[in-house]
Design a protein around this motif. Structure first.
Motif, PDB file in Angstrom:
ATOM      1  N   VAL A   4       7.121   2.554  -4.521  1.00 27.45           N
ATOM      2  CA  VAL A   4       8.013   2.597  -3.360  1.00 27.45           C
ATOM      3  C   VAL A   4       7.212   3.089  -2.153  1.00 27.45           C
ATOM      4  CG1 VAL A   4      10.019   3.730  -2.328  1.00 27.45           C
ATOM      5  CG2 VAL A   4      10.090   3.018  -4.723  1.00 27.45           C
ATOM      6  N   LYS A   5       7.372   2.404  -1.013  1.00 26.09           N
ATOM      7  CA  LYS A   5       6.783   2.854   0.244  1.00 26.09           C
ATOM      8  C   LYS A   5       7.767   3.846   0.857  1.00 26.09           C
ATOM      9  CE  LYS A   5       4.373   2.943   4.100  1.00 26.09           C
ATOM     10  NZ  LYS A   5       4.220   1.765   4.960  1.00 26.09           N
ATOM     11  N   TYR A   6       7.290   5.036   1.214  1.00 24.90           N
ATOM     12  CA  TYR A   6       8.201   6.080   1.684  1.00 24.90           C
ATOM     13  C   TYR A   6       7.710   6.729   2.974  1.00 24.90           C
ATOM     14  CZ  TYR A   6      10.926  10.383   1.867  1.00 24.90           C
ATOM     15  OH  TYR A   6      11.760  11.393   2.272  1.00 24.90           O
ATOM     16  N   SER A   7       8.625   6.940   3.887  1.00 23.33           N
ATOM     17  CA  SER A   7       8.337   7.660   5.112  1.00 23.33           C
ATOM     18  C   SER A   7       9.189   8.922   5.161  1.00 23.33           C
ATOM     19  CB  SER A   7       8.657   6.792   6.340  1.00 23.33           C
ATOM     20  OG  SER A   7       8.590   7.587   7.513  1.00 23.33           O
ATOM     21  N   PRO A   8       8.576  10.084   5.389  1.00 20.38           N
ATOM     22  CA  PRO A   8       9.357  11.329   5.466  1.00 20.38           C
ATOM     23  C   PRO A   8      10.129  11.446   6.776  1.00 20.38           C
ATOM     24  CG  PRO A   8       7.060  11.780   5.916  1.00 20.38           C
ATOM     25  CD  PRO A   8       7.136  10.322   5.529  1.00 20.38           C
ATOM     26  N   SER A   9      10.036  10.418   7.623  1.00 16.52           N
ATOM     27  CA  SER A   9      10.728  10.437   8.899  1.00 16.52           C
ATOM     28  C   SER A   9      11.861   9.414   8.892  1.00 16.52           C
ATOM     29  CB  SER A   9       9.747  10.105  10.031  1.00 16.52           C
ATOM     30  OG  SER A   9      10.430   9.994  11.267  1.00 16.52           O
ATOM     31  N   ALA A  31      10.214   4.601  -9.947  1.00 12.25           N
ATOM     32  CA  ALA A  31       8.921   3.970  -9.667  1.00 12.25           C
ATOM     33  C   ALA A  31       7.767   4.732 -10.310  1.00 12.25           C
ATOM     34  CB  ALA A  31       8.707   3.885  -8.153  1.00 12.25           C
ATOM     35  N   ASN A  32       6.669   4.023 -10.495  1.00 15.10           N
ATOM     36  CA  ASN A  32       5.470   4.638 -11.072  1.00 15.10           C
ATOM     37  C   ASN A  32       4.551   5.230 -10.004  1.00 15.10           C
ATOM     38  OD1 ASN A  32       6.145   3.770 -13.723  1.00 15.10           O
ATOM     39  ND2 ASN A  32       5.373   1.727 -13.238  1.00 15.10           N
ATOM     40  N   ALA A  33       4.737   4.822  -8.750  1.00 21.04           N
ATOM     41  CA  ALA A  33       3.869   5.289  -7.669  1.00 21.04           C
ATOM     42  C   ALA A  33       4.631   5.333  -6.356  1.00 21.04           C
ATOM     43  CB  ALA A  33       2.652   4.364  -7.539  1.00 21.04           C
ATOM     44  N   VAL A  34       4.093   6.097  -5.406  1.00 23.95           N
ATOM     45  CA  VAL A  34       4.691   6.176  -4.072  1.00 23.95           C
ATOM     46  C   VAL A  34       3.574   6.051  -3.033  1.00 23.95           C
ATOM     47  CG1 VAL A  34       4.540   8.712  -4.003  1.00 23.95           C
ATOM     48  CG2 VAL A  34       6.184   7.523  -2.529  1.00 23.95           C
ATOM     49  N   LEU A  35       3.843   5.292  -1.980  1.00 22.17           N
ATOM     50  CA  LEU A  35       2.928   5.143  -0.848  1.00 22.17           C
ATOM     51  C   LEU A  35       3.571   5.872   0.323  1.00 22.17           C
ATOM     52  CD1 LEU A  35       0.411   3.813   0.474  1.00 22.17           C
ATOM     53  CD2 LEU A  35       1.868   1.845   1.006  1.00 22.17           C
ATOM     54  N   ILE A  36       3.015   7.014   0.706  1.00 22.03           N
ATOM     55  CA  ILE A  36       3.609   7.850   1.743  1.00 22.03           C
ATOM     56  C   ILE A  36       2.995   7.545   3.097  1.00 22.03           C
ATOM     57  CG2 ILE A  36       4.082  10.213   2.483  1.00 22.03           C
ATOM     58  CD1 ILE A  36       3.642  11.138  -0.378  1.00 22.03           C
ATOM     59  N   ASP A  57       2.105   8.459  -9.330  1.00 23.28           N
ATOM     60  CA  ASP A  57       0.857   8.355  -8.574  1.00 23.28           C
ATOM     61  C   ASP A  57       1.169   8.379  -7.079  1.00 23.28           C
ATOM     62  OD1 ASP A  57      -0.754   8.193 -10.814  1.00 23.28           O
ATOM     63  OD2 ASP A  57      -0.704   6.007 -10.873  1.00 23.28           O
ATOM     64  N   ILE A  58       0.350   9.081  -6.322  1.00 16.64           N
ATOM     65  CA  ILE A  58       0.577   9.240  -4.885  1.00 16.64           C
ATOM     66  C   ILE A  58      -0.510   8.532  -4.089  1.00 16.64           C
ATOM     67  CG2 ILE A  58       0.881  10.890  -2.999  1.00 16.64           C
ATOM     68  CD1 ILE A  58       1.486  13.006  -5.174  1.00 16.64           C
ATOM     69  N   TYR A  59      -0.089   7.677  -3.162  1.00 13.96           N
ATOM     70  CA  TYR A  59      -1.003   7.012  -2.240  1.00 13.96           C
ATOM     71  C   TYR A  59      -0.582   7.399  -0.827  1.00 13.96           C
ATOM     72  CZ  TYR A  59      -2.399   4.076  -6.196  1.00 13.96           C
ATOM     73  OH  TYR A  59      -2.869   3.634  -7.405  1.00 13.96           O
ATOM     74  N   LEU A  60      -1.541   7.437   0.086  1.00 14.07           N
ATOM     75  CA  LEU A  60      -1.250   7.826   1.459  1.00 14.07           C
ATOM     76  C   LEU A  60      -1.652   6.706   2.404  1.00 14.07           C
ATOM     77  CD1 LEU A  60      -0.195  10.308   3.011  1.00 14.07           C
ATOM     78  CD2 LEU A  60      -2.573  10.998   3.335  1.00 14.07           C
ATOM     79  N   ASP A  61      -0.706   6.249   3.216  1.00 11.73           N
ATOM     80  CA  ASP A  61      -0.949   5.175   4.173  1.00 11.73           C
ATOM     81  C   ASP A  61      -1.205   5.790   5.542  1.00 11.73           C
ATOM     82  OD1 ASP A  61      -1.147   2.813   5.481  1.00 11.73           O
ATOM     83  OD2 ASP A  61       0.961   2.254   5.338  1.00 11.73           O
ATOM     84  N   ILE A  62      -2.474   5.782   5.956  1.00 15.46           N
ATOM     85  CA  ILE A  62      -2.845   6.343   7.251  1.00 15.46           C
ATOM     86  C   ILE A  62      -3.230   5.210   8.186  1.00 15.46           C
ATOM     87  CG2 ILE A  62      -4.397   7.907   8.475  1.00 15.46           C
ATOM     88  CD1 ILE A  62      -4.801   9.423   5.891  1.00 15.46           C
ATOM     89  N   ASP A  63      -2.446   5.001   9.227  1.00 11.36           N
ATOM     90  CA  ASP A  63      -2.731   3.957  10.209  1.00 11.36           C
ATOM     91  C   ASP A  63      -3.923   4.381  11.056  1.00 11.36           C
ATOM     92  OD1 ASP A  63      -2.761   2.076  12.218  1.00 11.36           O
ATOM     93  OD2 ASP A  63      -0.589   2.008  12.419  1.00 11.36           O
ATOM     94  N   MET A 106      -7.096  -3.218  -1.956  1.00 14.99           N
ATOM     95  CA  MET A 106      -6.582  -3.836  -0.740  1.00 14.99           C
ATOM     96  C   MET A 106      -5.073  -3.659  -0.658  1.00 14.99           C
ATOM     97  SD  MET A 106      -8.846  -7.328  -0.871  1.00 14.99           S
ATOM     98  CE  MET A 106      -8.745  -7.388  -2.657  1.00 14.99           C
ATOM     99  N   LEU A 107      -4.577  -3.340   0.527  1.00 13.71           N
ATOM    100  CA  LEU A 107      -3.149  -3.163   0.746  1.00 13.71           C
ATOM    101  C   LEU A 107      -2.675  -4.233   1.720  1.00 13.71           C
ATOM    102  CD1 LEU A 107      -0.576  -1.420   0.347  1.00 13.71           C
ATOM    103  CD2 LEU A 107      -1.292  -0.101   2.362  1.00 13.71           C
ATOM    104  N   LEU A 108      -1.800  -5.118   1.259  1.00 22.90           N
ATOM    105  CA  LEU A 108      -1.273  -6.195   2.093  1.00 22.90           C
ATOM    106  C   LEU A 108       0.158  -5.889   2.492  1.00 22.90           C
ATOM    107  CD1 LEU A 108      -2.473  -9.383   0.157  1.00 22.90           C
ATOM    108  CD2 LEU A 108      -3.642  -8.124   1.959  1.00 22.90           C
ATOM    109  N   ARG A 109       0.420  -5.942   3.786  1.00 20.29           N
ATOM    110  CA  ARG A 109       1.772  -5.679   4.282  1.00 20.29           C
ATOM    111  C   ARG A 109       2.527  -6.991   4.391  1.00 20.29           C
ATOM    112  NH1 ARG A 109       3.554  -1.896   9.336  1.00 20.29           N
ATOM    113  NH2 ARG A 109       5.677  -2.677   9.585  1.00 20.29           N
TER     114      ARG A 109
END
Length: 213
Positions: A4-9, A31-36, A57-63, A106-109
């Motif tokens: 799951v893609k998640y935003s704390p905002s 879910a098995n993982a989260v993309l924060i 599993d935790i992943y971090l999406d930094i623009d 690779m992360l595809l949006r």
């Protein structure tokens, strides 16, 4: 489900405390993982801390653009990545063919407009010849599926999930985005009950013929 893609905002404010914990519990239960999403204005540390206490599993999406914005706080970011908690986050990768030797994955949006989608159209457009070329790089591919301002209808949501789940492998995984507001698809009890037990066994993947390449 894969992730799951998640935003704390949400609604221009940062979630914290019980509100944040509620989202964490829902995501960890389905879910098995989260993309924060990393937001300099929000306390990403708290999100990571709460997810780190779950079997996920935790992943971090930094623009990358954030480093050139007026909101970027260099000292705060350096303190953040130097934190012991940051070690629980999986790697960030970027680039494509020219950087294939240095990237981890690779992360595809994939943006989806409207509140419904034909899963066959979705699959044929996503899993095209370019996608096959990316697979040739032998790197894990993560798909970030972002519904538009509307929401998937219940059936179309699971039709798309079926295509994603049946394609999921050691090198293909996905994150489904959600705003986790009052209209969150994860807060619909009949859908969440299905997501809790979702796996490849949920769908007839052996008899499912993939659409696209």
């Amino acid at each position: 489900m894969s992730g799951v893609k998640y935003s704390p905002s949400y609604d221009k404010s940062c979630k914290t405390g019980a509100d944040l914990q509620s989202d964490v519990d829902i995501i960890a239960g389905s879910a098995n993982a989260v993309l924060i999403d990393y937001f300099d204005i929000c306390n990403a540390d708290e999100s990571i801390f709460k997810f780190a206490h779950q079997s996920i599993d935790i992943y971090l999406d930094i623009d990358a653009d954030i480093f050139f914005s007026i909101e970027y706080d260099e000292k705060r970011f350096e303190k953040f990545i130097d934190n012991e908690l940051f070690k629980s986050v999986k790697g960030v990768a970027h680039g494509f063919t020219s950087n294939k030797d240095s990237l981890d994955y690779m992360l595809l949006r994939v943006d989806i407009l409207g509140n419904s989608i034909d899963s066959s159209v979705f699959a044929s457009k996503l899993f095209n010849k370019t996608f096959v070329r990316m697979q040739d790089l032998k790197k894990p591919i993560y798909l970030e599926i972002l519904p538009g301002t509307g929401k998937f209808s219940d059936k179309s949501f699971f039709d798309v999930l079926r295509e994603l789940e049946c394609r999921q492998s050691g090198t293909i995984n996905y994150f489904v985005g959600d705003n986790f507001g009052s209209d969150s698809i994860f807060r619909k009890s009949k859908i969440y009950n299905k997501l809790e037990n979702l796996s490849k066994n949920t769908f007839d993947c052996q008899g499912h013929e993939h659409i696209g390449n």
